[in-house]
Design a protein around this motif. Structure first.
Motif, PDB file in Angstrom:
ATOM      1  N   ARG A  98      57.556 103.880  -1.428  1.00  0.00           N
ATOM      2  CA  ARG A  98      58.274 103.362  -0.480  1.00  0.00           C
ATOM      3  C   ARG A  98      57.900 102.966   0.999  1.00  0.00           C
ATOM      4  N   CYS A  99      57.304 103.782   1.537  1.00  0.00           N
ATOM      5  CA  CYS A  99      56.831 103.842   2.605  1.00  0.00           C
ATOM      6  C   CYS A  99      55.534 102.752   2.703  1.00  0.00           C
ATOM      7  N   ALA A 100      54.729 102.717   1.786  1.00  0.00           N
ATOM      8  CA  ALA A 100      53.684 101.724   1.568  1.00  0.00           C
ATOM      9  C   ALA A 100      54.162 100.508   1.554  1.00  0.00           C
ATOM     10  N   ALA A 101      55.396 100.249   0.779  1.00  0.00           N
ATOM     11  CA  ALA A 101      55.730  98.806   0.657  1.00  0.00           C
ATOM     12  C   ALA A 101      56.603  98.439   2.075  1.00  0.00           C
ATOM     13  N   VAL A 102      57.190  99.385   2.813  1.00  0.00           N
ATOM     14  CA  VAL A 102      57.373  98.888   4.123  1.00  0.00           C
ATOM     15  C   VAL A 102      56.394  98.638   5.155  1.00  0.00           C
ATOM     16  N   TYR A 103      55.477  99.577   5.123  1.00  0.00           N
ATOM     17  CA  TYR A 103      54.299  99.221   5.862  1.00  0.00           C
ATOM     18  C   TYR A 103      53.633  98.051   5.576  1.00  0.00           C
ATOM     19  N   PHE A 104      53.443  97.658   4.276  1.00  0.00           N
ATOM     20  CA  PHE A 104      52.499  96.369   3.800  1.00  0.00           C
ATOM     21  C   PHE A 104      53.441  95.106   4.459  1.00  0.00           C
ATOM     22  N   ALA A 105      54.817  95.144   3.990  1.00  0.00           N
ATOM     23  CA  ALA A 105      55.603  94.095   4.644  1.00  0.00           C
ATOM     24  C   ALA A 105      55.302  93.998   6.217  1.00  0.00           C
ATOM     25  N   GLY A 106      55.529  95.238   7.025  1.00  0.00           N
ATOM     26  CA  GLY A 106      55.017  95.027   8.341  1.00  0.00           C
ATOM     27  C   GLY A 106      53.681  94.467   8.592  1.00  0.00           C
ATOM     28  N   GLY A 107      52.730  94.898   7.867  1.00  0.00           N
ATOM     29  CA  GLY A 107      51.141  94.394   8.058  1.00  0.00           C
ATOM     30  C   GLY A 107      51.262  92.925   7.647  1.00  0.00           C
ATOM     31  N   LEU A 108      52.027  92.364   7.054  1.00  0.00           N
ATOM     32  CA  LEU A 108      51.933  90.913   6.748  1.00  0.00           C
ATOM     33  C   LEU A 108      52.367  90.176   8.233  1.00  0.00           C
ATOM     34  N   PHE A 109      53.309  90.645   8.875  1.00  0.00           N
ATOM     35  CA  PHE A 109      53.867  90.268  10.029  1.00  0.00           C
ATOM     36  C   PHE A 109      52.875  90.383  11.040  1.00  0.00           C
ATOM     37  N   PHE A 110      52.267  91.309  11.265  1.00  0.00           N
ATOM     38  CA  PHE A 110      51.007  91.630  12.077  1.00  0.00           C
ATOM     39  C   PHE A 110      50.058  90.774  11.618  1.00  0.00           C
ATOM     40  N   ASN A 111      49.586  90.209  10.453  1.00  0.00           N
ATOM     41  CA  ASN A 111      48.719  89.328  10.144  1.00  0.00           C
ATOM     42  C   ASN A 111      49.014  88.043  10.615  1.00  0.00           C
ATOM     43  N   THR A 112      50.333  87.495  10.516  1.00  0.00           N
ATOM     44  CA  THR A 112      50.730  86.458  10.969  1.00  0.00           C
ATOM     45  C   THR A 112      50.631  86.258  12.615  1.00  0.00           C
ATOM     46  N   GLY A 113      51.255  87.245  13.155  1.00  0.00           N
ATOM     47  CA  GLY A 113      51.128  87.436  14.673  1.00  0.00           C
ATOM     48  C   GLY A 113      49.510  87.235  15.411  1.00  0.00           C
ATOM     49  N   GLY A 114      48.695  87.752  14.613  1.00  0.00           N
ATOM     50  CA  GLY A 114      47.409  87.980  14.946  1.00  0.00           C
ATOM     51  C   GLY A 114      46.668  86.767  14.754  1.00  0.00           C
ATOM     52  N   TYR A 115      47.051  85.881  13.668  1.00  0.00           N
ATOM     53  CA  TYR A 115      46.317  84.433  13.406  1.00  0.00           C
ATOM     54  C   TYR A 115      47.181  83.553  14.414  1.00  0.00           C
ATOM     55  N   VAL A 116      48.374  83.544  14.586  1.00  0.00           N
ATOM     56  CA  VAL A 116      49.065  82.715  15.413  1.00  0.00           C
ATOM     57  C   VAL A 116      48.704  82.853  17.065  1.00  0.00           C
ATOM     58  N   SER A 117      48.062  84.003  17.285  1.00  0.00           N
ATOM     59  CA  SER A 117      47.766  84.457  18.561  1.00  0.00           C
ATOM     60  C   SER A 117      46.445  83.712  19.001  1.00  0.00           C
ATOM     61  N   LEU A 118      45.491  83.535  17.707  1.00  0.00           N
ATOM     62  CA  LEU A 118      44.325  82.978  17.783  1.00  0.00           C
ATOM     63  C   LEU A 118      44.528  81.383  17.973  1.00  0.00           C
ATOM     64  N   LEU A 119      45.578  80.893  17.310  1.00  0.00           N
ATOM     65  CA  LEU A 119      45.885  79.440  17.352  1.00  0.00           C
ATOM     66  C   LEU A 119      46.421  79.010  18.644  1.00  0.00           C
ATOM     67  N   GLN A 120      46.970  79.845  19.237  1.00  0.00           N
ATOM     68  CA  GLN A 120      47.335  79.891  20.970  1.00  0.00           C
ATOM     69  C   GLN A 120      46.318  79.518  21.714  1.00  0.00           C
ATOM     70  N   VAL A 121      45.016  80.213  21.596  1.00  0.00           N
ATOM     71  CA  VAL A 121      44.018  80.258  22.233  1.00  0.00           C
ATOM     72  C   VAL A 121      43.365  78.928  21.742  1.00  0.00           C
ATOM     73  N   ILE A 122      42.841  78.607  20.587  1.00  0.00           N
ATOM     74  CA  ILE A 122      42.200  77.472  20.343  1.00  0.00           C
ATOM     75  C   ILE A 122      42.907  76.000  20.333  1.00  0.00           C
ATOM     76  N   ASN A 123      44.101  76.262  20.626  1.00  0.00           N
ATOM     77  CA  ASN A 123      44.978  74.808  20.744  1.00  0.00           C
ATOM     78  C   ASN A 123      45.393  74.762  22.260  1.00  0.00           C
ATOM     79  N   ALA A 124      44.855  75.746  23.202  1.00  0.00           N
ATOM     80  CA  ALA A 124      45.478  75.526  24.561  1.00  0.00           C
ATOM     81  C   ALA A 124      44.865  74.228  25.175  1.00  0.00           C
ATOM     82  N   PRO A 125      45.677  73.708  26.145  1.00  0.00           N
ATOM     83  CA  PRO A 125      45.313  72.407  26.730  1.00  0.00           C
ATOM     84  C   PRO A 125      43.814  72.712  27.377  1.00  0.00           C
ATOM     85  N   LEU A 126      43.138  71.725  27.526  1.00  0.00           N
ATOM     86  CA  LEU A 126      41.920  71.723  28.347  1.00  0.00           C
ATOM     87  C   LEU A 126      41.981  71.509  29.852  1.00  0.00           C
TER      88      LEU A 126
END
Length: 278
Positions: A98-126
């Motif tokens: 049960r702990c592993a399942a909850v952690y895994f679900a949280g990890g998916l959101f961390f993955n999303t947050g990490g990638y979108v943070s990178l998108l913020q950088v590479i799509n910032a205005p020049l």
């Protein structure tokens, strides 16, 4: 002749603040974090007594707002799920699956947050000529000479390494050596990457390698709270090492409490990030 005088600041070869003095007078100050998070540069027109914030166009502003909401919300939810998982381990049934399942679900959101943070950088205005210019949308870029890109990329790499740890935590019947190699080692590596990302974030905000305190800066607080969370994650990871002689953790309580409080830090930083928008 005709070229603006410029003063660059940053850490090592990285430029995080650029102050320009156009030939006609006035001042333009570009800061990497403000440009990508708020879509603004600071402009003082010739002869003006005060500066003002010049904003990017509506396309960039809308893009930055959407990305910020997605990234911040992902970290809020991911941190909350990690806290729930640690709470189950410490106060609840302690069921490993049960702990592993909850952690895994949280990890998916961390993955999303990490990638979108990178998108913020590479799509910032020049930044060009004292104003911010919208660039075409990109899903990926390789820009290692940008400090903000490095910080976001290392953060994303950390979330992906954590994903390996979380997937391996579903495995059963592992020996102590296999547990340490497949679960503990990725956990420690992910924590190290989070700490490196936070250090780079401080270097961007402080415009150099020396630490600084900027209590009036929302960005500084976001980085500081995230770095505290990364430190608590590292404490948790060290305490989660399986002793080869007995197979017991170094400290189950510290491991659970470190994860719980560290995850709450990421949730709090996510809430603060919702306020750092154009």
């Amino acid at each position: 002749m005709g070229q603006p005088e410029q003063q660059a600041e940053g850490a090592g070869p990285f430029v995080t603040r650029l102050t320009s003095h156009p030939p006609g007078g006035g001042t333009v100050v570009w800061e990497s974090r403000d440009a990508r998070r708020r879509g603004t540069v600071v402009v003082r027109p010739p002869g003006a007594a005060h500066s003002r914030h010049a904003r990017a166009d509506a396309v960039s502003v809308g893009r930055l707002r959407r990305l910020n909401v997605i990234a911040a919300s992902a970290f809020v939810i991911g941190g909350a799920l990690f806290s729930v998982g640690a709470g189950i381990a410490q106060f609840g049934s302690g069921d490993a699956l049960r702990c592993a399942a909850v952690y895994f679900a949280g990890g998916l959101f961390f993955n999303t947050g990490g990638y979108v943070s990178l998108l913020q950088v590479i799509n910032a205005p020049l930044h060009a000529g004292g104003r911010l210019i919208t660039r075409r949308w990109r899903w990926w870029s390789y820009e290692p000479m940008r400090l903000d890109w490095l910080s976001a990329f290392v953060l994303l790499a950390g979330t992906l390494v954590f994903a390996v740890n979380l997937i391996d935590s579903f495995l059963r019947g592992l020996s102590v050596q296999q547990t340490n190699r497949l679960i503990w080692v990725p956990d420690v590596i992910g924590c190290v990457l989070f700490l490196i990302s936070g250090h780079l974030g401080f270097a961007e905000i402080c415009h150099g390698g020396r630490p600084c305190a900027r209590p009036r800066s929302p960005g500084w607080w976001i980085v500081a709270v995230n770095q505290l969370g990364s430190t608590l994650f590292m404490v948790s990871a060290v305490a989660a090492f399986d002793r080869p002689a007995t197979g017991d953790l170094v400290s189950t309580g510290i491991a659970n409490w470190g994860t719980l409080t560290g995850a709450l830090c990421f949730s709090v930083a996510g809430v603060l990030q919702l306020c750092e928008h154009p």
